[in-house]
Write a protein that holds these residues in place. Structure first.
Motif, mmCIF file in Angstrom:
data_model
loop_
_atom_site.group_PDB
_atom_site.id
_atom_site.type_symbol
_atom_site.label_atom_id
_atom_site.label_comp_id
_atom_site.label_asym_id
_atom_site.label_seq_id
_atom_site.Cartn_x
_atom_site.Cartn_y
_atom_site.Cartn_z
ATOM 1 N N ASP A 1 0.857 -2.003 -0.090
ATOM 2 C CA ASP A 1 0.485 -0.097 -0.279
ATOM 3 C C ASP A 1 0.694 1.530 0.261
ATOM 4 O OD1 ASP A 1 -2.312 -1.947 0.190
ATOM 5 O OD2 ASP A 1 -1.921 -1.627 2.516
ATOM 6 N N CYS A 2 0.778 1.911 -0.926
ATOM 7 C CA CYS A 2 1.234 3.585 -0.641
ATOM 8 C C CYS A 2 0.263 4.748 -0.408
ATOM 9 C CB CYS A 2 2.498 3.563 -1.817
ATOM 10 S SG CYS A 2 2.048 3.635 -3.830
ATOM 11 N N LYS B 1 3.078 -1.952 -10.124
ATOM 12 C CA LYS B 1 1.277 -1.751 -11.439
ATOM 13 C C LYS B 1 0.340 -1.466 -9.846
ATOM 14 C CE LYS B 1 2.680 -4.057 -15.437
ATOM 15 N NZ LYS B 1 3.898 -3.391 -15.442
ATOM 16 N N ASN B 2 -1.095 -0.363 -10.400
ATOM 17 C CA ASN B 2 -2.103 -0.172 -9.291
ATOM 18 C C ASN B 2 -2.638 -1.641 -9.991
ATOM 19 O OD1 ASN B 2 -3.332 0.951 -7.924
ATOM 20 N ND2 ASN B 2 -4.593 2.394 -9.676
ATOM 21 N N TYR C 1 7.228 3.680 -7.054
ATOM 22 C CA TYR C 1 7.227 2.654 -6.861
ATOM 23 C C TYR C 1 6.352 2.264 -8.583
ATOM 24 C CZ TYR C 1 7.148 2.455 -2.207
ATOM 25 O OH TYR C 1 7.306 2.511 -0.812
ATOM 26 N N GLU C 2 6.245 2.846 -9.113
ATOM 27 C CA GLU C 2 5.878 2.636 -10.677
ATOM 28 C C GLU C 2 6.562 2.173 -11.549
ATOM 29 O OE1 GLU C 2 1.398 3.956 -11.584
ATOM 30 O OE2 GLU C 2 2.875 4.932 -12.283
ATOM 31 N N LYS D 1 2.733 7.045 -5.863
ATOM 32 C CA LYS D 1 3.197 5.565 -6.701
ATOM 33 C C LYS D 1 3.770 6.147 -8.062
ATOM 34 C CE LYS D 1 -0.708 5.191 -10.348
ATOM 35 N NZ LYS D 1 -2.116 5.662 -10.659
ATOM 36 N N GLU E 1 -6.266 -4.082 -8.696
ATOM 37 C CA GLU E 1 -7.346 -4.408 -7.712
ATOM 38 C C GLU E 1 -7.583 -2.949 -6.654
ATOM 39 O OE1 GLU E 1 -4.677 -7.055 -7.142
ATOM 40 O OE2 GLU E 1 -5.577 -8.216 -8.720
ATOM 41 N N ILE E 2 -7.524 -3.184 -4.970
ATOM 42 C CA ILE E 2 -8.213 -1.730 -4.232
ATOM 43 C C ILE E 2 -7.825 -2.307 -3.187
ATOM 44 C CG2 ILE E 2 -10.167 -0.760 -6.141
ATOM 45 C CD1 ILE E 2 -12.094 -1.871 -3.662
ATOM 46 N N GLN E 3 -7.348 -1.731 -2.381
ATOM 47 C CA GLN E 3 -6.921 -1.729 -0.742
ATOM 48 C C GLN E 3 -8.321 -1.296 -0.262
ATOM 49 O OE1 GLN E 3 -5.687 0.955 1.456
ATOM 50 N NE2 GLN E 3 -4.565 0.079 2.690
ATOM 51 N N GLU F 1 -1.077 7.949 -2.174
ATOM 52 C CA GLU F 1 -0.925 8.190 -4.264
ATOM 53 C C GLU F 1 0.510 9.070 -4.227
ATOM 54 O OE1 GLU F 1 -2.554 8.409 -7.921
ATOM 55 O OE2 GLU F 1 -3.541 7.927 -5.758
#
Length: 181
Positions: free
Chosen positions: A143-144, A158-159, A152-153, A149, A161-163, A146
Motif C-alpha cells: 500500500d502507498c 502496477k496499480n 513504485y511504478e 505511486k 485491485e483496490i485496498q 498517491e
C-alpha cells in the motif's frame, strides 16, 4: 510457477544483497536490537505515528523477525553516526494456492528527509524485491500514498485491485508503548 514441498526453515542468505550495496559511509543490513538507540523510532515517525515501545518489547519484536525465515526488516545505517536513515520490511505469506508460493507484503519503506533524493529508497526497494524472489515470491503487494505511486511504478509496480481497510479505535487497542517527553 514455483512449487514447494516444505516450508523454509532458515533465513535466506542476505550477504550477496548486502554486498551489492556500495555506498561509502553507509551499510545495508538487518534491523538489530541496538537500533533502539540509533534513531529507529525517529525514522518511523517520518512515515507514521510510532510511539517509542519499551526496550523489552522492541527487542522481542526484533528477535521474532530475526527468527522468522519469512520476515525481513532491513535498514541503511550511516556508519559515521551509527544512525538508521532508512528502512523497509517484507514478510512472506505462504499460500495454499500457487503451489505453495509466497505472496510478499512490503511495509514501512521510509528514508529520513535529510537523506531524501539520494536513491536510498530505491536501494531498499531493490533489496526487498530480491529478498522476495529469494524466499519464493510470486508477487509483491504493498500500500502507498498517491504521491508515492510514481516511485513504485518506476520500479515495475502496477496499480492492481483496490485496498480495503478497517481501523480500530486506538484507545481500545492494547499497546506496549511508553510515553516520550
Amino acid at each position: 510457477m514455483v512449487s514447494t514441498t516444505s516450508l523454509r526453515k532458515t533465513k535466506i542468505d542476505l550477504k550477496p544483497i548486502f554486498d551489492d550495496f556500495k555506498e561509502e559511509g553507509f551499510k545495508l543490513r538487518l534491523l538489530s536490537k541496538e537500533d533502539y538507540d540509533n534513531g529507529w523510532f525517529e525514522l518511523l515517525n517520518e512515515l507514521t505515528t510510532a510511539p517509542k515501545l519499551s526496550r523489552e518489547f522492541y527487542e522481542e519484536i526484533v528477535q521474532a523477525r530475526l527468527d522468522d525465515p519469512y520476515y525481513y526488516t532491513i535498514v541503511i545505517e550511516d556508519t559515521n553516526t551509527k544512525q538508521v536513515i532508512g528502512t523497509c520490511s517484507v514478510f512472506g505469506e505462504v499460500k495454499f494456492g500457487r503451489g505453495g508460493g509466497v505472496c510478499a507484503h512490503v511495509e514501512d519503506l521510509v528514508v529520513l528527509k535529510a537523506y531524501a533524493g539520494k536513491k536510498y529508497g530505491s536501494d531498499l526497494l531493490k533489496a526487498i524485491i530480491q529478498i522476495s524472489k529469494d524466499m519464493g515470491g510470486y508477487k509483491i503487494i504493498l500500500d502507498c500514498f498517491e504521491e508515492n505511486k510514481a516511485f513504485y511504478e518506476k520500479h515495475g509496480f502496477k496499480n492492481a485491485e483496490i485496498q480495503m481497510s478497517l481501523r480500530f479505535d486506538p484507545n481500545q487497542v492494547p499497546t506496549k508503548s511508553i510515553d516520550i517527553e
